[in-house]
Design a protein around this motif. Structure first.
Motif, PDB file in Angstrom:
ATOM      1  N   LYS A 128      64.120  -3.285  77.458  1.00 25.97           N
ATOM      2  CA  LYS A 128      63.858  -2.866  76.077  1.00 25.97           C
ATOM      3  C   LYS A 128      64.774  -1.715  75.670  1.00 25.97           C
ATOM      4  N   LYS A 130      67.760  -0.943  76.968  1.00 21.20           N
ATOM      5  CA  LYS A 130      69.155  -1.405  76.858  1.00 21.20           C
ATOM      6  C   LYS A 130      69.382  -2.230  75.597  1.00 21.20           C
ATOM      7  N   THR A 131      68.424  -3.108  75.249  1.00 21.88           N
ATOM      8  CA  THR A 131      68.594  -3.890  74.013  1.00 21.88           C
ATOM      9  C   THR A 131      68.586  -2.976  72.793  1.00 21.88           C
ATOM     10  N   GLN A 135      71.698  -2.762  70.224  1.00 21.76           N
ATOM     11  CA  GLN A 135      71.479  -2.965  68.795  1.00 21.76           C
ATOM     12  C   GLN A 135      71.909  -1.743  67.994  1.00 21.76           C
TER      13      GLN A 135
END
Length: 189
Positions: A128, A130-131, A135
């Protein structure tokens, strides 16, 4: 009113309890409990003796007037000594603490299921995180490209790119202007 045999039975049980209490050792907590229990049992015995005396009087002298006996308040109206209740609470509390101390506690750092769950949670939080970082980078790149491409100088450059140059042939300028769909010459009649 209870029968004489029931009263005598209660009386004997309480006398037996007093004998046992008298034989208890003189250690701190046991002594306090014994004193409180002894006082309670004495009050009970006094009440039972008075009940027995009243029953005996009723049986022997039913026609005569009852003798004036000073009645002790009923057992239900008497409270259990506060000291006795406190010692029982303390004793219960100590027993519960001993049981709690003897129980094995769950140690998550040794339990395989807990370790697997912690690893799973750590992996999910890592993914979570890293995403969210990726983004955020992508959003920053889009914002930067928008700021660079939609700057006033860039917008003016795009407008001027489509405009004809002064060195171009005027016939060619009119031809390009008329060939565009948005520029149509209205027909005159």
């Amino acid at each position: 009113m209870r029968s004489c045999s029931a009263v005598v039975g209660d009386w004997l049980q309480l006398r037996f309890a007093l004998v046992i209490i008298a034989s208890i050792g003189t250690e701190g907590q046991e002594m306090d409990e014994a004193v409180a229990l002894k006082a309670y049992c004495k009050r009970r015995l006094k009440h039972i003796e008075q009940q027995k005396l009243l029953l005996d009087c009723d049986e022997k002298h039913q026609k005569r007037k009852r003798p004036s006996i000073k009645l002790v308040e009923s057992i239900s109206a008497q409270n259990v000594p506060v000291r006795f209740i406190c010692t029982l609470k303390l004793k219960t509390f100590r027993q519960e603490m001993k049981k709690a101390a003897e129980q094995d506690f769950h140690e998550p750092f040794r339990c395989r299921a807990c370790l697997a769950k912690q690893a799973d949670l750590a992996m999910n939080s890592f993914i979570k995180k890293k995403t969210n970082q990726l983004q955020a980078q992508l959003l920053d790149e889009r914002i930067q490209s928008h700021l660079y491409n939609k700057d006033t100088v860039c917008l003016l450059g795009e407008i001027l790119k489509d405009l004809p140059k002064p060195s171009d042939d005027p016939c060619e300028i009119w031809q390009r202007l008329l060939s565009a769909e948005r520029w149509t010459v209205p027909e005159t009649k």
